[in-house]
Design an enzyme around this catalytic site. Structure first.
Site, PDB file in Angstrom:
ATOM      1  N   HIS A 362      18.371   5.695   6.649  1.00 55.17           N
ATOM      2  CA  HIS A 362      17.322   5.102   5.852  1.00 55.17           C
ATOM      3  C   HIS A 362      17.037   6.141   4.739  1.00 55.17           C
ATOM      4  O   HIS A 362      16.185   5.844   3.825  1.00 55.17           O
ATOM      5  CB  HIS A 362      16.103   4.526   6.133  1.00 55.17           C
ATOM      6  CG  HIS A 362      16.306   3.218   6.898  1.00 55.17           C
ATOM      7  ND1 HIS A 362      16.254   2.019   6.295  1.00 55.17           N
ATOM      8  CD2 HIS A 362      16.565   2.993   8.129  1.00 55.17           C
ATOM      9  CE1 HIS A 362      16.450   0.974   7.064  1.00 55.17           C
ATOM     10  NE2 HIS A 362      16.799   1.452   8.382  1.00 55.17           N
ATOM     11  N   LYS A 552       4.295   0.232  -4.083  1.00 53.38           N
ATOM     12  CA  LYS A 552       5.180   0.632  -3.012  1.00 53.38           C
ATOM     13  C   LYS A 552       4.119   1.848  -2.420  1.00 53.38           C
ATOM     14  O   LYS A 552       3.369   2.029  -3.072  1.00 53.38           O
ATOM     15  CB  LYS A 552       6.569   1.084  -3.868  1.00 53.38           C
ATOM     16  CG  LYS A 552       6.355   1.696  -4.845  1.00 53.38           C
ATOM     17  CD  LYS A 552       7.622   2.309  -5.653  1.00 53.38           C
ATOM     18  CE  LYS A 552       8.233   1.043  -6.232  1.00 53.38           C
ATOM     19  NZ  LYS A 552       9.916   0.777  -5.748  1.00 53.38           N
ATOM     20  N   ARG A 553       4.884   2.453  -1.448  1.00 53.34           N
ATOM     21  CA  ARG A 553       4.132   3.765  -0.770  1.00 53.34           C
ATOM     22  C   ARG A 553       4.065   4.626  -2.029  1.00 53.34           C
ATOM     23  O   ARG A 553       4.926   4.817  -2.920  1.00 53.34           O
ATOM     24  CB  ARG A 553       4.819   4.129   0.171  1.00 53.34           C
ATOM     25  CG  ARG A 553       4.560   3.417   1.487  1.00 53.34           C
ATOM     26  CD  ARG A 553       3.211   3.143   2.165  1.00 53.34           C
ATOM     27  NE  ARG A 553       2.983   4.407   2.576  1.00 53.34           N
ATOM     28  CZ  ARG A 553       2.578   4.925   3.606  1.00 53.34           C
ATOM     29  NH1 ARG A 553       3.003   4.022   4.589  1.00 53.34           N
ATOM     30  NH2 ARG A 553       2.207   5.964   3.984  1.00 53.34           N
ATOM     31  N   LYS A 558       8.855   8.598  -5.932  1.00 51.84           N
ATOM     32  CA  LYS A 558       8.884   7.073  -6.567  1.00 51.84           C
ATOM     33  C   LYS A 558       8.290   7.227  -7.783  1.00 51.84           C
ATOM     34  O   LYS A 558       8.329   6.209  -8.703  1.00 51.84           O
ATOM     35  CB  LYS A 558       8.310   6.248  -5.589  1.00 51.84           C
ATOM     36  CG  LYS A 558       8.819   5.875  -4.409  1.00 51.84           C
ATOM     37  CD  LYS A 558       8.154   5.019  -3.535  1.00 51.84           C
ATOM     38  CE  LYS A 558       8.727   4.600  -2.059  1.00 51.84           C
ATOM     39  NZ  LYS A 558       9.524   3.696  -2.080  1.00 51.84           N
ATOM     40  N   THR A 660      13.710  -2.293  -1.387  1.00 52.06           N
ATOM     41  CA  THR A 660      13.830  -3.810  -1.341  1.00 52.06           C
ATOM     42  C   THR A 660      12.618  -4.380  -2.168  1.00 52.06           C
ATOM     43  O   THR A 660      12.810  -5.603  -2.599  1.00 52.06           O
ATOM     44  CB  THR A 660      13.351  -4.141   0.005  1.00 52.06           C
ATOM     45  OG1 THR A 660      12.254  -3.491   0.755  1.00 52.06           O
ATOM     46  CG2 THR A 660      14.558  -3.678   1.053  1.00 52.06           C
ATOM     47  N   LYS A 664      12.674  -8.333  -4.043  1.00 52.80           N
ATOM     48  CA  LYS A 664      11.781  -9.228  -4.108  1.00 52.80           C
ATOM     49  C   LYS A 664      11.232  -9.559  -5.589  1.00 52.80           C
ATOM     50  O   LYS A 664      11.034 -10.771  -6.036  1.00 52.80           O
ATOM     51  CB  LYS A 664      10.520  -8.678  -3.450  1.00 52.80           C
ATOM     52  CG  LYS A 664      10.692  -8.219  -1.863  1.00 52.80           C
ATOM     53  CD  LYS A 664       9.448  -7.770  -1.250  1.00 52.80           C
ATOM     54  CE  LYS A 664       9.911  -6.958  -0.195  1.00 52.80           C
ATOM     55  NZ  LYS A 664       8.914  -6.061   0.209  1.00 52.80           N
TER      56      LYS A 664
HETATM   57  C1  LIG Z   1       8.802  -4.776   0.300  1.00 53.82           C
HETATM   58  C2  LIG Z   1       7.826  -3.849   0.644  1.00 53.82           C
HETATM   59  C3  LIG Z   1       7.909  -2.350   0.850  1.00 53.82           C
HETATM   60  C4  LIG Z   1       8.958  -1.669   0.232  1.00 53.82           C
HETATM   61  O1  LIG Z   1       8.948  -1.755  -1.178  1.00 53.82           O
HETATM   62  P1  LIG Z   1       9.804  -0.499  -1.933  1.00 53.82           P
HETATM   63  O2  LIG Z   1       9.246  -0.748  -3.255  1.00 53.82           O
HETATM   64  O3  LIG Z   1      11.061  -1.180  -1.699  1.00 53.82           O
HETATM   65  O4  LIG Z   1       9.421   0.756  -1.678  1.00 53.82           O
HETATM   66  C5  LIG Z   1       6.752  -1.701   1.191  1.00 53.82           C
HETATM   67  N1  LIG Z   1       5.569  -2.260   1.408  1.00 53.82           N
HETATM   68  C6  LIG Z   1       5.441  -3.760   1.521  1.00 53.82           C
HETATM   69  C7  LIG Z   1       4.252  -4.234   1.832  1.00 53.82           C
HETATM   70  C8  LIG Z   1       6.594  -4.494   1.159  1.00 53.82           C
HETATM   71  O5  LIG Z   1       6.443  -5.811   1.293  1.00 53.82           O
END
Ligand SMILES: *Cc1c(COP(=O)(O)O)cnc(C)c1O
Length: 817
Positions: A362, A552-553, A558, A660, A664
Site C-alpha cells: 500500500h 483525508k489524513r 498529500k 480511494t 468516492k
Molecule cells: C476514503 C476514506 C479515506 C481515504 O481517503 P484518501 O483521500 O484516499 O486518502 C480516509 N478516511 C476516510 C474516513 C475515508 O472514508
C-alpha cells in the site's frame, strides 16, 4: 429452519414490538422518558436478530459447497456506522422508517446516535471494509479478520486552532453489532525460547517453550450482501488474560502485581496505533500483529480440519490475503505450525505457505516500509526469528545460485538486513507469497521498476496490479439518496450491483432537464452539509457557492499546504480586486494528523488561522469562506462527499499509492483537481482529459527534479503571488500574536529543498484552479462534466476489484444464487 426473507422487515408492527421488547428486556431500560440512543439500540438489536438468522443460513451453504475461502487479514477495518448500511442493503428502509416514526423518531435521527467503528486510520482500513461489502454482495466465500480495539482512532477536537486528541471509547455504551463468540477462543503465546529435540523417527525438531500467553476471544460483525440474502462476517479478536491473575503472586500478597500481568496482557487489543503512514516499531504493535495472525491461523486450521481435509490440499481450500505487511508474521507462523506441530518437512511446508499467501503493498514511502529490529522480534517471537533466518538463508542461496558473485544483489534482497539487523517485512511477504499486488497501475509500476526491481526480475509474473475500488452501496446508494433516486429513475436500480451500468447516464449529460435535476440533487446535498457544518462548527456556509473539498489524513505528501497556498492566493486577489470574475467559493478541509506528526499538526493550525482571518473579512463574506471540519471519519465523509463540487487530490506524483477518496468524490459527481498520481491517472483515462483538472509534475518528473537537486528559492523569487503568500504565512499575517508559528513549515520548504515540491507545482495548481473557476461560471458545462464523471466510475467499484482478486490471485469462484 425457515429461510428468513426480506419480507420479515416489512412487518412494521412486529418490528416496533421487537424494538420495545429489546429496550425493556434486553437493555433493561424504560421506554419513558424516551431517549434516542435507547431507541437506536432497540432498533439495532431487532435488526441484529434478523441478520443472525440469515448469516447462519449462509455459513451452512459454505459448508455444503465445500468451496475454497479467502481470509482477508487486516490490522484495520474502517466500517463507520452500520445501521443504515444494514437497513439499505437489506431493503428494509421503508419498514424501519415507518417503525421509527410510529415510535416518535425519524430513522435518520436514530442513525445519528450510532458511534462510528473507527478501527482504522484511513484509506487502508476503509478499503478492507469496502472489500468486505463486495465479498458479501458477490457471494465470495470469505471472511475478514482483524482486531477489535477497545479504543479506535482518536476523536479530533479543534481547540484554539490546534488539534486535540480524545480517546475514542466507542463501545462504552455497548454495540449491538458485535457478537461474542466465546466458544472459539485460542491461546496466543509470546516470549520464551526455541528448544531443539529429536523426535521418535530421529528427526531434528523444535518446540517453543517457557512462553507467556494471552487468550484471543473472537467477536463477529456481520456484513450483509446488497439485496439481503447473503451475510458474511468479519471476525475481530480481543485479548483476555489467560489466567484471572497469577495465584502465586497473589499468595505472596502482591495483589496489584498479580493484576498487573492481567492488565498487561489485555493491553494487546486496547488501542489502535494512530499512525497513517510512518511506523513506530513498538513492541506492543508487534504483539498486536502476531496476536491477530496467531488467532486467525488457529481459526482457519480448525475450520480446515473440521472438513476432514489434509494439509496437502490446504492451499486448494484456503487463500490468505495480507493487507499490507502488518500481518506478514503469518508466513513464519504458518511455517511454525506446519513444521513444529503438524510435523511436515520444510519443502512441503514452504510450498503450502507460498501457495496460500498473497500480499498487497500500500505504500512506497520509505519511512513506511515496515522493518523490525531482529533483537526485538527475537525476544517476543524467538522461534519465528529462527524460522525467518532459515527462510532468508534458503532464499539467498537460491539468489546466489542464479546470480553468482553478486553480493550487492544479496544485500539488497535479504530479508534480514545485515547492516541494520532489521527484518524487512515486505521482503518476507514477497518471498512467502505467490502474488504481490500494488493498488493502482502507476503504483504497481513503481513497485516493479523502482522499489522491488530485483524481486520482479527474480520472480517473473509474481508482481501484479489490482486497482482499488469503493463500494457503490455505501458511497452512492446509502450516502447520496437524492442522486441515487435520480439515477435509478433514469436507468433502473441495477447499477447498485453492476456499476458499469452508470455508463447509461452518458447521453443524459446532453439533456438540459436531466442536468437541471442533477443540479437540484447536488444542491440538496449542499444544503444538508451546510446544516451539518453550522451544527458542528457554528459557521454558516452558502450552498450556492462552489464547494471545494479536501478531506483525508493530514500528511505532507498529500499537500494540504498547497491547498492553503491557493486559498491565500485567491484571498489576495479578491482583496486587490473585489469584482474579480470568479465564482464564490467555500473551501472545506478535514483530516486527522498522527498525534506525533509535528508538521501535520502545524499545517492544521495554519488552516484554522487562515480560515479565521478570511472568514473575519466582511468585505469578502460572500466570496470566500474556509472551514476546517473537525474529526473527519466515515460518517462525516458520507455527508461531505455527496455535497462536493470540486475534489482536491493533489499529492506529490508518485507518493499516493492509489487513493480511494478520489473515487468516492467522482462517483458523487465532483470534478477532480489533481496530479497524475495513484488512481487519479486511471480516473482521468475513464472520465476523459476534458472532464478533470490535471496539473503538475508527473512521477518521473518528480524523480528527475529531486535528482537534479531542486532549489525552491529561484522559483519563489520568480513568482510574485507565491512569494507574497509564503511571506504572509512566514511573517505571521494570519497569527499576529505568534508571528513565528509557521516558520518550521517555511524552513522545511526553503532550506530543506521542498521535498514534496509544493513550490514546483504551485503555479500549475493556480492555473488549474483558474480553469475550475471558468468552467464553474458555466453551470450547464459544469453539470455535464459532473454527470460524465459519475457515468465513468463503473471501473472503480470494489466489486470489480474483488473479482480481480478472486480470479487472478485467490482462484475462487463466486457462489451462484
Ligand atoms: C476514503 C476514506 C479515506 C481515504 O481517503 P484518501 O483521500 O484516499 O486518502 C480516509 N478516511 C476516510 C474516513 C475515508 O472514508
Amino acid at each position: 429452519m425457515r429461510q428468513p426473507s426480506v419480507e420479515d422487515f416489512h412487518d412494521i408492527a412486529a418490528l416496533g414490538e421487537d424494538i420495545r421488547r429489546h429496550i425493556l428486556s434486553n437493555l433493561g431500560n424504560d421506554l419513558y422518558p424516551p431517549d434516542p440512543f435507547r431507541y437506536y439500540s432497540g432498533l439495532a438489536y431487532s435488526i441484529r436478530d434478523r441478520l443472525i438468522k440469515m448469516w447462519l443460513a449462509t455459513q451452512t451453504s459454505y459448508y455444503d459447497s465445500m468451496s475454497k475461502r479467502v481470509y482477508y487479514l487486516s490490522m484495520e477495518f474502517l466500517p463507520g456506522r452500520f445501521l443504515m448500511n444494514y437497513v439499505t442493503n437489506m431493503g428494509m428502509e421503508e419498514g424501519c422508517r415507518e417503525a421509527a416514526t410510529k415510535l416518535g423518531y425519524s430513522l435518520d435521527d436514530l442513525a445519528e446516535e450510532e458511534r462510528d467503528a473507527g478501527l482504522g486510520n484511513g484509506g487502508l482500513g476503509r478499503l478492507a471494509s469496502c472489500y468486505m461489502d463486495s465479498i458479501a454482495t458477490l457471494r465470495i466465500p470469505g471472511y475478514g479478520y482483524g482486531i477489535l480495539y477497545d479504543y479506535g482512532l482518536f476523536h479530533q477536537k479543534i481547540v484554539d486552532g490546534w488539534q486535540e486528541e480524545q480517546a475514542d471509547n466507542w463501545r462504552r455504551h455497548g454495540s449491538a453489532w458485535v457478537i461474542d463468540r466465546v466458544e472459539h477462543h485460542y491461546e496466543v503465546r509470546f516470549h520464551g525460547r526455541s528448544e531443539a529435540y529429536t523426535d521418535a523417527k530421529g528427526t531434528q525438531r523444535y518446540r517453543w517453550v517457557d512462553t507467556d500467553s494471552v487468550v484471543a476471544m473472537p467477536c463477529d460483525i456481520l456484513i450483509p450482501a446488497h439485496g439481503g440474502r447473503h451475510v458474511t462476517n468479519m471476525r475481530l479478536w480481543t485479548a483476555a488474560s489467560s489466567t484471572g491473575f497469577s495465584l502465586r503472586d497473589f499468595n505472596q500478597g502482591d495483589f496489584l502485581g498479580a493484576m498487573q500481568s492481567k492488565i498487561l496482557s489485555e493491553n494487546i487489543s486496547k488501542v489502535l496505533y494512530p499512525n497513517d503512514e510512518p511506523i513506530q516499531g513498538k513492541e506492543l504493535r508487534l504483539k498486536q500483529q502476531y496476536f491477530l495472525v496467531a488467532a486467525t491461523l488457529r481459526d482457519i486450521i480448525r475450520r480446515h480440519k473440521k472438513t476432514g481435509s489434509t494439509f496437502e490440499g490446504f492451499s486448494d481450500q484456503v487463500a490468505i490475503q495480507l493487507n499490507d505487511t502488518h500481518p506478514t508474521i503469518a508466513v513464519a507462523e504458518l511455517m511454525r505450525i506446519l513444521l513444529d506441530e503438524e510435523m511436515l518437512g520444510w519443502d512441503e511446508a514452504w510450498d503450502i505457505c507460498r501457495r496460500t499467501f498473497a500480499y498487497t503493498n500500500h505504500t512506497v514511502l520509505p519511512e513506511a516500509l515496515e522493518t523490525w529490529p531482529a533483537d526485538l522480534l527475537g525476544r517476543v517471537l524467538p522461534r519465528h526469528l529462527e524460522l525467518i533466518a532459515e527462510i532468508d538463508r534458503r532464499f539467498l542461496a537460491e539468489v546466489a545460485l542464479r546470480h553468482p558473485g553478486d553480493a550487492g544483489k544479496l544485500e539488497r534482497m535479504a530479508i534480514i538486513d545485515r547492516n541494520s539487523c532489521r527484518v524487512r517485512m515486505a521482503h518476507l511477504a514477497i518471498v512467502g507469497s505467490h502474488k504481490v499486488n500494488g493498488v493502482a497501475k502507476l503504483h504497481s509500476d513503481i513497485l516493479r521498476h523502482k522499489v522491488f526491481p530485483d524481486f520482479d526480475a527474480f520472480y517473473p509474473g509474481k508482481f501484479t496490479n489490482v486497482t482499488n475500488g469503493i463500494t457503490p452501496r455505501r458511497w452512492l446508494n446509502q450516502a447520496n439518496p437524492t442522486l441515487s433516486r435520480l439515477i435509478t429513475e433514469h436507468i433502473g436500480p441495477d447499477w447498485v450491483t453492476d456499476l458499469d451500468r452508470l455508463r447509461e447516464l452518458l447521453p443524459l449529460a446532453d439533456d438540459a432537464a436531466f442536468r437541471s435535476a442533477w443540479r437540484t440533487a447536488k444542491r440538496e446535498n449542499k444544503k444538508r452539509l451546510a446544516r451539518y457544518v453550522l451544527r458542528k462548527s457554528g459557521i454558516g456556509i452558502n450552498p450556492d457557492t462552489l464547494f471545494d473539498v479536501q478531506v483525508k489524513r493530514m500528511h505532507e505528501y498529500k499537500r494540504q499546504f498547497l491547498n492553503v497556498l491557493h486559498i491565500v492566493t485567491l484571498y489576495n486577489r479578491l482583496r486587490q480586486n473585489p469584482d474579480l470574475a470568479v465564482p464564490p467559493r467555500t473551501v472545506l478541509i478535514g483530516g486527522k494528523a498522527a498525534p506525533g506528526y509535528f508538521m501535520a499538526k502545524r499545517i492544521i493550525r495554519l488552516i484554522t488561522a487562515v480560515a479565521a482571518t478570511v472568514n473575519a473579512d466582511d468585505a469578502l463574506r460572500s466570496r470566500l469562506r474556509v472551514v476546517f471540519l473537525p474529526n473527519y471519519c466515515v460518517s462525516q465523509a458520507e455527508k461531505v462527499i455527496p455535497a462536493a463540487d470540486l475534489s482536491q487530490q493533489i499529492s506529490t506524483a508518485g507518493m499516493e499509492a492509489s487513493g480511494t477518496g478520489n473515487m468516492k468524490f467522482a462517483l458523487n459527481g465532483a470534478l477532480t483537481i489533481g496530479t497524475l498520481d495513484g488512481a487519479n491517472v486511471e480516473i482521468m483515462e475513464a472520465v476523459g482529459r476534458e472532464n478533470i483538472f490535471i496539473f503538475g509534475l508527473t512521477a518521473p518528473e518528480v524523480e528527475a527534479t529531486r535528482a537534479a537537486g531542486y532549489n525552491p528559492i529561484p522559483r519563489i523569487e520568480a513568482d510574485a503571488e507565491l512569494a507574497e503568500a509564503l511571506d504572509m504565512i512566514g511573517r505571521g499575517f494570519f497569527t499576529p500574536d505568534e508571528p513565528d508559528l509557521f516558520r518550521p513549515i517555511l524552513d522545511n520548504l526553503r532550506h530543506n529543498g521542498d521535498y514534496y515540491l509544493v513550490t514546483a507545482d504551485y503555479r500549475a495548481c493556480i492555473e488549474a484552479q483558474d480553469a475550475v473557476n471558468a468552467l464553474y461560471l458555466d453551470p450547464e458545462a459544469w453539470t455535464a462534466a459532473s454527470i460524465r464523471n459519475t457515468a465513468a466510475m463503473g471501473y472503480f467499484s470494489s466489486d470489480r476489484a474483488v473479482l480481480e482478486y478472486a480470479q487472478n490471485i485467490w482462484d475462487i469462484e463466486p457462489l451462484g444464487e
